[in-house]
Design a protein around this motif. Sequence first.
Motif, PDB file in Angstrom:
ATOM      1  N   ASN A  96       0.850   0.033 -13.717  1.00  0.00           N
ATOM      2  CA  ASN A  96       0.391  -1.115 -13.691  1.00  0.00           C
ATOM      3  C   ASN A  96      -0.871  -1.504 -14.037  1.00  0.00           C
ATOM      4  O   ASN A  96      -1.142  -2.619 -14.685  1.00  0.00           O
ATOM      5  N   THR A 114       5.080  -1.281 -10.311  1.00  0.00           N
ATOM      6  CA  THR A 114       5.287  -0.564  -8.926  1.00  0.00           C
ATOM      7  C   THR A 114       4.618  -1.312  -7.768  1.00  0.00           C
ATOM      8  O   THR A 114       3.860  -2.358  -8.361  1.00  0.00           O
ATOM      9  N   GLU A 115       4.865  -0.968  -6.534  1.00  0.00           N
ATOM     10  CA  GLU A 115       4.391  -1.723  -5.610  1.00  0.00           C
ATOM     11  C   GLU A 115       2.811  -1.733  -5.561  1.00  0.00           C
ATOM     12  O   GLU A 115       2.088  -2.492  -5.219  1.00  0.00           O
ATOM     13  N   GLU A 119       0.102   3.717  -8.347  1.00  0.00           N
ATOM     14  CA  GLU A 119       1.135   4.643  -8.474  1.00  0.00           C
ATOM     15  C   GLU A 119       1.877   4.488  -9.844  1.00  0.00           C
ATOM     16  O   GLU A 119       1.931   3.286 -10.520  1.00  0.00           O
ATOM     17  N   VAL A 121       5.135   5.875 -12.584  1.00  0.00           N
ATOM     18  CA  VAL A 121       6.478   6.405 -12.539  1.00  0.00           C
ATOM     19  C   VAL A 121       6.784   6.846 -13.842  1.00  0.00           C
ATOM     20  O   VAL A 121       6.760   5.979 -15.020  1.00  0.00           O
ATOM     21  N   VAL A 127      14.444   4.814  -9.905  1.00  0.00           N
ATOM     22  CA  VAL A 127      13.580   4.279  -8.986  1.00  0.00           C
ATOM     23  C   VAL A 127      14.603   3.208  -8.124  1.00  0.00           C
ATOM     24  O   VAL A 127      15.803   3.090  -8.464  1.00  0.00           O
ATOM     25  N   LYS A 140      10.094   1.097  -6.214  1.00  0.00           N
ATOM     26  CA  LYS A 140       9.308   2.124  -5.616  1.00  0.00           C
ATOM     27  C   LYS A 140      10.162   3.419  -5.904  1.00  0.00           C
ATOM     28  O   LYS A 140      11.431   3.431  -6.147  1.00  0.00           O
ATOM     29  N   ARG A 141       9.516   4.601  -5.700  1.00  0.00           N
ATOM     30  CA  ARG A 141       9.925   5.829  -5.910  1.00  0.00           C
ATOM     31  C   ARG A 141      11.040   5.953  -4.942  1.00  0.00           C
ATOM     32  O   ARG A 141      10.833   5.513  -3.921  1.00  0.00           O
TER      33      ARG A 141
END
Length: 147
Positions: A96, A114-115, A119, A121, A127, A140-141
Amino acid sequence: MTPMIWLGLVAVLLLAEAMTVGLTTIWFAGGALVAAIASFFQVNLVIQVLLFLVISLVLLIFTRPWAIRFMNSNREKTNVDSLIGESAVILEKVDNLKETGKAQVRGMEWTVRTEKDEETVEKGEVVTIVKVQGVKLIVKRRKEEIL
């Protein structure tokens, strides 16, 4: 107040509910109906108003969430709403802070975030889509499943 005034209020509230379908004024119509019944039995005006307020708020607080869930349970998700809960394969690292991230879902490429900003990924991870914001998927993972 006479029962007719309360019943008139019931009619106005039901009409407003029919026009908006927001599941808000119908609960106050219930309170007005109880107040109309109390008025029919010549209960004190203060008690009528208290009954109207208390019954309306109790109906609003305790039955509205259930009614909304019930009404939306048969609603079929369409378009982007149907993506929520689905899996996506990350094509480009999601970060992000660097504003990077792409994923493939149903054969289409999407911008992904991502949220949480901290974080990231990695490419190739799978996801879960949690929401759609404009043209970006928020993911999200997946939690590892223990067998």
